[in-house]
Structures are given as C-alpha cells and as structure tokens.
Write an enzyme that holds these catalytic residues in place. Structure first.
Site, PDB file in Angstrom:
ATOM      1  N   ARG A   1       0.818  -1.225   0.000  1.00  0.00           N
ATOM      2  CA  ARG A   1       0.000   0.000   0.000  1.00  0.00           C
ATOM      3  C   ARG A   1       0.847   1.269   0.000  1.00  0.00           C
ATOM      4  O   ARG A   1       0.458   2.281   0.586  1.00  0.00           O
ATOM      5  CB  ARG A   1      -0.962   0.020   1.201  1.00  0.00           C
ATOM      6  CG  ARG A   1      -1.968  -1.122   1.210  1.00  0.00           C
ATOM      7  CD  ARG A   1      -3.214  -0.751   0.429  1.00  0.00           C
ATOM      8  NE  ARG A   1      -4.170  -1.843   0.416  1.00  0.00           N
ATOM      9  CZ  ARG A   1      -5.388  -1.778   0.930  1.00  0.00           C
ATOM     10  NH1 ARG A   1      -5.787  -0.683   1.515  1.00  0.00           N
ATOM     11  NH2 ARG A   1      -6.194  -2.809   0.845  1.00  0.00           N
TER      12      ARG A   1
ATOM     13  N   ARG B   1      -3.556   6.344   1.028  1.00  0.00           N
ATOM     14  CA  ARG B   1      -4.110   7.430   1.841  1.00  0.00           C
ATOM     15  C   ARG B   1      -3.182   8.129   2.824  1.00  0.00           C
ATOM     16  O   ARG B   1      -3.504   9.199   3.299  1.00  0.00           O
ATOM     17  CB  ARG B   1      -5.363   6.932   2.573  1.00  0.00           C
ATOM     18  CG  ARG B   1      -6.539   6.742   1.624  1.00  0.00           C
ATOM     19  CD  ARG B   1      -7.710   6.097   2.304  1.00  0.00           C
ATOM     20  NE  ARG B   1      -7.380   4.713   2.668  1.00  0.00           N
ATOM     21  CZ  ARG B   1      -8.194   3.906   3.321  1.00  0.00           C
ATOM     22  NH1 ARG B   1      -9.362   4.343   3.721  1.00  0.00           N
ATOM     23  NH2 ARG B   1      -7.831   2.673   3.603  1.00  0.00           N
TER      24      ARG B   1
ATOM     25  N   ARG C   1      -7.316  11.653  -5.299  1.00  0.00           N
ATOM     26  CA  ARG C   1      -8.447  10.762  -5.019  1.00  0.00           C
ATOM     27  C   ARG C   1      -9.755  11.562  -4.967  1.00  0.00           C
ATOM     28  O   ARG C   1     -10.798  11.097  -5.415  1.00  0.00           O
ATOM     29  CB  ARG C   1      -8.181  10.034  -3.691  1.00  0.00           C
ATOM     30  CG  ARG C   1      -9.293   9.202  -3.126  1.00  0.00           C
ATOM     31  CD  ARG C   1      -9.580   7.975  -3.963  1.00  0.00           C
ATOM     32  NE  ARG C   1     -10.685   7.248  -3.373  1.00  0.00           N
ATOM     33  CZ  ARG C   1     -11.961   7.589  -3.532  1.00  0.00           C
ATOM     34  NH1 ARG C   1     -12.283   8.612  -4.300  1.00  0.00           N
ATOM     35  NH2 ARG C   1     -12.911   6.887  -2.953  1.00  0.00           N
TER      36      ARG C   1
ATOM     37  N   ASP D   1      -7.102  -2.742  -7.370  1.00  0.00           N
ATOM     38  CA  ASP D   1      -7.584  -3.360  -6.132  1.00  0.00           C
ATOM     39  C   ASP D   1      -7.909  -4.829  -6.375  1.00  0.00           C
ATOM     40  O   ASP D   1      -8.308  -5.200  -7.480  1.00  0.00           O
ATOM     41  CB  ASP D   1      -8.833  -2.639  -5.609  1.00  0.00           C
ATOM     42  CG  ASP D   1      -9.101  -3.022  -4.162  1.00  0.00           C
ATOM     43  OD1 ASP D   1      -8.474  -2.420  -3.270  1.00  0.00           O
ATOM     44  OD2 ASP D   1      -9.899  -3.952  -3.928  1.00  0.00           O
TER      45      ASP D   1
ATOM     46  N   TYR E   1     -14.815 -12.229   0.061  1.00  0.00           N
ATOM     47  CA  TYR E   1     -15.557 -10.993  -0.267  1.00  0.00           C
ATOM     48  C   TYR E   1     -16.817 -11.312  -1.077  1.00  0.00           C
ATOM     49  O   TYR E   1     -17.868 -10.711  -0.860  1.00  0.00           O
ATOM     50  CB  TYR E   1     -14.664 -10.021  -1.052  1.00  0.00           C
ATOM     51  CG  TYR E   1     -13.653  -9.310  -0.186  1.00  0.00           C
ATOM     52  CD1 TYR E   1     -14.038  -8.240   0.622  1.00  0.00           C
ATOM     53  CD2 TYR E   1     -12.323  -9.700  -0.154  1.00  0.00           C
ATOM     54  CE1 TYR E   1     -13.116  -7.584   1.429  1.00  0.00           C
ATOM     55  CE2 TYR E   1     -11.396  -9.052   0.650  1.00  0.00           C
ATOM     56  CZ  TYR E   1     -11.796  -7.993   1.441  1.00  0.00           C
ATOM     57  OH  TYR E   1     -10.894  -7.347   2.243  1.00  0.00           O
TER      58      TYR E   1
HETATM   59  O1  1CP Z   1       0.268   0.743  -3.259  1.00  0.00           O
HETATM   60  C1  1CP Z   1      -0.634  -0.107  -3.231  1.00  0.00           C
HETATM   61  O2  1CP Z   1      -0.446  -1.230  -2.744  1.00  0.00           O
HETATM   62  C2  1CP Z   1      -1.965   0.321  -3.710  1.00  0.00           C
HETATM   63  C3  1CP Z   1      -2.765  -0.652  -4.539  1.00  0.00           C
HETATM   64  C4  1CP Z   1      -3.703  -1.528  -3.697  1.00  0.00           C
HETATM   65  C5  1CP Z   1      -3.526  -2.888  -3.399  1.00  0.00           C
HETATM   66  C6  1CP Z   1      -2.326  -3.767  -3.702  1.00  0.00           C
HETATM   67  C7  1CP Z   1      -4.947  -1.134  -3.161  1.00  0.00           C
HETATM   68  C8  1CP Z   1      -5.533   0.212  -3.232  1.00  0.00           C
HETATM   69  N1  1CP Z   1      -5.549  -2.249  -2.611  1.00  0.00           N
HETATM   70  C9  1CP Z   1      -4.707  -3.327  -2.714  1.00  0.00           C
HETATM   71  C10 1CP Z   1      -4.936  -4.704  -2.290  1.00  0.00           C
HETATM   72  C11 1CP Z   1      -6.103  -5.013  -1.421  1.00  0.00           C
HETATM   73  N2  1CP Z   1      -7.383  -4.502  -1.457  1.00  0.00           N
HETATM   74  C12 1CP Z   1      -6.081  -6.019  -0.417  1.00  0.00           C
HETATM   75  C13 1CP Z   1      -4.900  -6.934  -0.145  1.00  0.00           C
HETATM   76  C14 1CP Z   1      -3.902  -6.325   0.768  1.00  0.00           C
HETATM   77  C15 1CP Z   1      -4.369  -6.125   2.198  1.00  0.00           C
HETATM   78  O3  1CP Z   1      -4.709  -7.114   2.876  1.00  0.00           O
HETATM   79  O4  1CP Z   1      -4.363  -4.957   2.634  1.00  0.00           O
HETATM   80  C16 1CP Z   1      -7.357  -6.055   0.177  1.00  0.00           C
HETATM   81  C17 1CP Z   1      -7.822  -6.970   1.308  1.00  0.00           C
HETATM   82  C18 1CP Z   1      -8.184  -5.102  -0.487  1.00  0.00           C
HETATM   83  C19 1CP Z   1      -9.611  -4.851  -0.233  1.00  0.00           C
HETATM   84  C20 1CP Z   1      -9.926  -3.431   0.046  1.00  0.00           C
HETATM   85  N3  1CP Z   1      -9.856  -2.443  -0.889  1.00  0.00           N
HETATM   86  C21 1CP Z   1     -10.279  -2.834   1.286  1.00  0.00           C
HETATM   87  C22 1CP Z   1     -10.396  -3.576   2.616  1.00  0.00           C
HETATM   88  C23 1CP Z   1     -11.817  -3.954   2.905  1.00  0.00           C
HETATM   89  C24 1CP Z   1     -11.933  -4.747   4.194  1.00  0.00           C
HETATM   90  O5  1CP Z   1     -12.033  -5.981   4.136  1.00  0.00           O
HETATM   91  O6  1CP Z   1     -11.968  -4.117   5.253  1.00  0.00           O
HETATM   92  C25 1CP Z   1     -10.450  -1.468   1.043  1.00  0.00           C
HETATM   93  C26 1CP Z   1     -10.885  -0.422   2.031  1.00  0.00           C
HETATM   94  C27 1CP Z   1     -10.148  -1.231  -0.329  1.00  0.00           C
HETATM   95  C28 1CP Z   1     -10.106   0.072  -1.053  1.00  0.00           C
HETATM   96  C29 1CP Z   1      -8.735   0.531  -1.379  1.00  0.00           C
HETATM   97  N4  1CP Z   1      -7.844  -0.174  -2.191  1.00  0.00           N
HETATM   98  C30 1CP Z   1      -6.690   0.565  -2.375  1.00  0.00           C
HETATM   99  C31 1CP Z   1      -6.852   1.794  -1.637  1.00  0.00           C
HETATM  100  C32 1CP Z   1      -5.847   2.902  -1.583  1.00  0.00           C
HETATM  101  C33 1CP Z   1      -8.131   1.762  -1.031  1.00  0.00           C
HETATM  102  C34 1CP Z   1      -8.762   2.865  -0.174  1.00  0.00           C
HETATM  103  C35 1CP Z   1      -9.858   3.513  -0.941  1.00  0.00           C
HETATM  104  C36 1CP Z   1      -9.745   4.993  -1.165  1.00  0.00           C
HETATM  105  O7  1CP Z   1      -8.666   5.585  -1.383  1.00  0.00           O
HETATM  106  O8  1CP Z   1     -10.800   5.614  -1.150  1.00  0.00           O
END
Ligand code: 1CP
Length: 348
Positions: free
Chosen positions: A27, A31, A40, A77, A153
């Site tokens: 990540r 954020r 964003r 994502d 999911y």
């Molecule tokens: O630099 C990077 O890694 C950014 C790219 C990236 C990646 C590799 C994002 C952006 N998401 C992910 C993978 C991801 N997404 C995972 C695997 C890694 C981990 O366990 O953290 C998972 C579980 C998700 C699912 C997801 N997407 C969630 C979690 C939901 C939960 O179960 O609580 C959320 C909140 C997102 C949205 C998301 N994805 C990425 C960002 C920056 C965000 C936040 C949204 C935003 O900016 O509004």
C-alpha cells in the site's frame, strides 16, 4: 519481462542475496500520502479512480517521487476481478466495499471468462502507460487477490468481516465452495495473464484472509487453489516471479511454500524469523515483515525491528525483500517512511 531482470528486486526474488535488501511497502500508494488524497478527491468514487489510467498511473508514481523504493506496484484493487464477474461491486464512502452476496456457485457460471481481461482493460492500459513512464528496467509488480480471499468478499458481500459465512460453506457446502474457488482461479488466470502481457515484471497474490483457518481446511481453501492458479500461469508460459502472501498462515507456511509453487513468500507481522529460517528451504526468498504500526511510531521501534529482520535473513543467507507485514495504514507518518528508507539505503 521488460528488462527488469537485472534489478535488485527481481534478482532477490530469483534467489540472490545482496548487501542491502530491496525495499517496497504494501500500500505504498494511498491514503497516508496527502498528494494521493488530493487526486483521489477528483474521482467520483474509488472504482472510477481505479478505472481511470491517468489517475492510477499518477497514484503508482507518487510514492516513487518521495522515496527510493526498489519496485512499483500497479495501483488497482483485489476486488476489481469481482466487478468483472458482475458481482455489483461498489465502494461507498466510509463503508468500504459492498457486493451482491454470492448465494451459489452457478451465479458465477454466466461470466464469460474470456471477457474478464477485456472488462479490466483500463488496468492493462495503466500497466502499459506505467512501463512507458518508469525508468527502463525499473520493476513493476502486478497483483490479484488469492482465490480464497476473493471468495470471502464474494460470499460475505462486504469487507472487514470475520469470514463466518464462507467458513460455514467450507463445512456445510464444500462442493459449492470448491466450484466458486475454481471459477475464481480461471478468472484470475485470465486477469494475471493480461497483466503480464501488458508488461508487469512480477506478480503478487494477496491472501489477506488466510489467517485463523484449521490446517485441514487451509489445505483445500488456500494451498490447492493457489497451486492451481500458479500451474495455470506456468501453462500459459508465464515465467515472472510470483510472490504468495498467505497472511496469518503461521506454522502452515512451510506447507504453503512446498506445495503452491510460488517463487517467494510474503511474511506477515506475526511471523517469526527463526521459524522461517528453520522451516523454509535454504535460499527460498521471503518478503516482509515490519509491523506497519511502526510507521506511526517511528524511531527505535521502527529502526531496531527493521535491523533485526534484515540481520535475521542476512545471517541465514536467505534472499529478503524488505517490506511491511501488512499494508501501511492511512495514519502512517510519511516522515517515518523517509527515515526508514534512509536507514536501509545507508547499508550499501
Ligand atoms: O500501493 C498499493 O499497494 C496500492 C494498490 C492496492 C492494493 C495492492 C490497493 C488500493 N488495494 C490493494 C490490495 C487489497 N485490497 C487487499 C490486499 C492487501 C491487504 O490485505 O491490505 C485487500 C484486502 C483489499 C480490499 C480493500 N480495498 C479494502 C479492505 C476492505 C476490508 O475488508 O476491510 C479497502 C478499504 C479497499 C479500497 C482501497 N484499495 C486501495 C486503496 C488505496 C483503497 C482505499 C480507498 C480509497 O482511497 O478511497
């Protein structure tokens, strides 16, 4: 592979050791960076953001302007594949992801797998634009969720859950769940193949919900589908390194490494270096695993543990890609990331 073979990151994944480990952070785009929050805010919602290559390219590049990371990760994502499989994915502000909960495996049967990559073509456009923007030979990581985590999911229909429903499927409807996993394996094969064709240099499989599973079910929920996915990618002629990240695998890690076929394994915050060194094959590359909360705490808590991890794998001559044990949190301090990078860069 588009010329990244000689990068420190890819060489480490191929089994080489070096004076200092290559570094990137899960990540790393996102954020905790004010410049991310700024761009964003220009998108209607998170899905639109991911499907707008100019924004996704910019989000990928932002952390690289601040820090000397050794790899970039595609901004996308793990849930996009479920959008391509018509699960009604949406991100509502403050609520995280929402989907139409899957009721039976046949709900996925109407998905035309050959169209998955077409539906996700904006992601492939982001990859090819990134390859034009990054320095020649600078590695770009592509990724997907592992089948079990994506299934969690799909079945729960939302994020942040205790996996109760999909685990109950494992006990009461195993054949149905196996069919769901098989569908996801096929769709993910198409998606990752398209990412490699567009130019990514390595792949990562995020199994964020591999934790807290009895060993008997871990075998068919986590290991088997990952193994099938890796075998499918090989059958497609894909040779880029594949990093598996079974978060929370604990003592089941050696079995995961022995059986899935992944090139390297991502370690989570709670994993134990002495256990890893004693139980994974000599020379098998690992990635991880500093506690992301130390990126809020900073100082000695961050630097001493970073030193401990680096030394533990260095002294075992184990190839090590330095990373966090899970994603960096939105409240991480960007100054701490700078200090960590300076510290590791000074090693050589
Ligand atoms: O630099 C990077 O890694 C950014 C790219 C990236 C990646 C590799 C994002 C952006 N998401 C992910 C993978 C991801 N997404 C995972 C695997 C890694 C981990 O366990 O953290 C998972 C579980 C998700 C699912 C997801 N997407 C969630 C979690 C939901 C939960 O179960 O609580 C959320 C909140 C997102 C949205 C998301 N994805 C990425 C960002 C920056 C965000 C936040 C949204 C935003 O900016 O509004």
């Amino acid at each position: 592979m588009a010329g990244a073979e000689n990068s420190l990151f890819i060489r480490t994944l191929q089994g080489e050791t070096s004076v200092r480990p290559p570094v990137w952070l899960m990540r790393q785009a996102g954020r905790y960076l004010p410049e991310y929050r700024e761009i964003r805010a220009t998108a209607k919602n998170f899905l639109d953001f991911c499907y707008t290559p100019s924004l996704s390219v910019e989000a990928t590049l932002q952390p690289l302007r601040r820090y000397p990371f050794d790899a970039a990760i595609l901004f996308a994502d793990i849930l996009l594949i479920l959008d391509a499989m018509d699960r009604g994915l949406r991100f509502e502000t403050g609520e995280g992801p929402i989907l139409n909960p899957l009721e039976k495996a046949s709900d996925l049967e109407k998905v035309n797998l050959s169209k998955v990559a077409t539906r996700l073509s904006p992601v492939m456009e982001t990859v090819s634009r990134l390859k034009q923007n990054l320095e020649p030979g600078f590695p770009l990581i592509g990724f997907a969720g592992s089948p079990w985590t994506v299934a969690v999911y799909a079945i729960e229909g939302r994020g942040g859950t205790d996996k109760k429903l999909p685990k109950l499927w494992a006990y009461t409807r195993p054949d149905e769940l196996k069919a769901v996993l098989d569908h996801i394996v096929l769709a993910t094969t198409e998606y990752l193949k398209a990412q490699v064709e567009a130019g990514v240099d390595a792949l990562m499989l995020f199994d964020s919900w591999a934790e807290n599973l009895p060993d008997t079910v871990f075998d068919w929920l986590v290991i088997e589908p990952t193994k099938k996915l890796v075998a499918n990618l090989w059958a497609e002629g894909i040779t880029v390194p594949i990093i598996g990240f079974p978060r929370g695998a604990g003592a089941k890690l050696p079995d995961y490494v022995a059986r899935t076929g992944v090139t390297a394994v991502g370690l989570d915050t709670g994993q134990v270096p002495a256990f890893v060194n004693a139980n994974l094959p000599a020379g098998f590359p690992v990635q991880g695993h500093l506690d992301p909360l130390t990126m809020i705490a900073g100082g000695k808590a961050m630097l001493n543990r970073a030193d401990e991890l680096i030394e533990a794998y260095r002294s075992a001559e184990r190839p090590h890609v330095f990373n966090l044990g899970h994603g960096i949190t939105p409240d991480a301090n960007p100054e701490n990331v700078a200090e960590l990078m300076k510290h590791i860069q000074a090693m050589g």
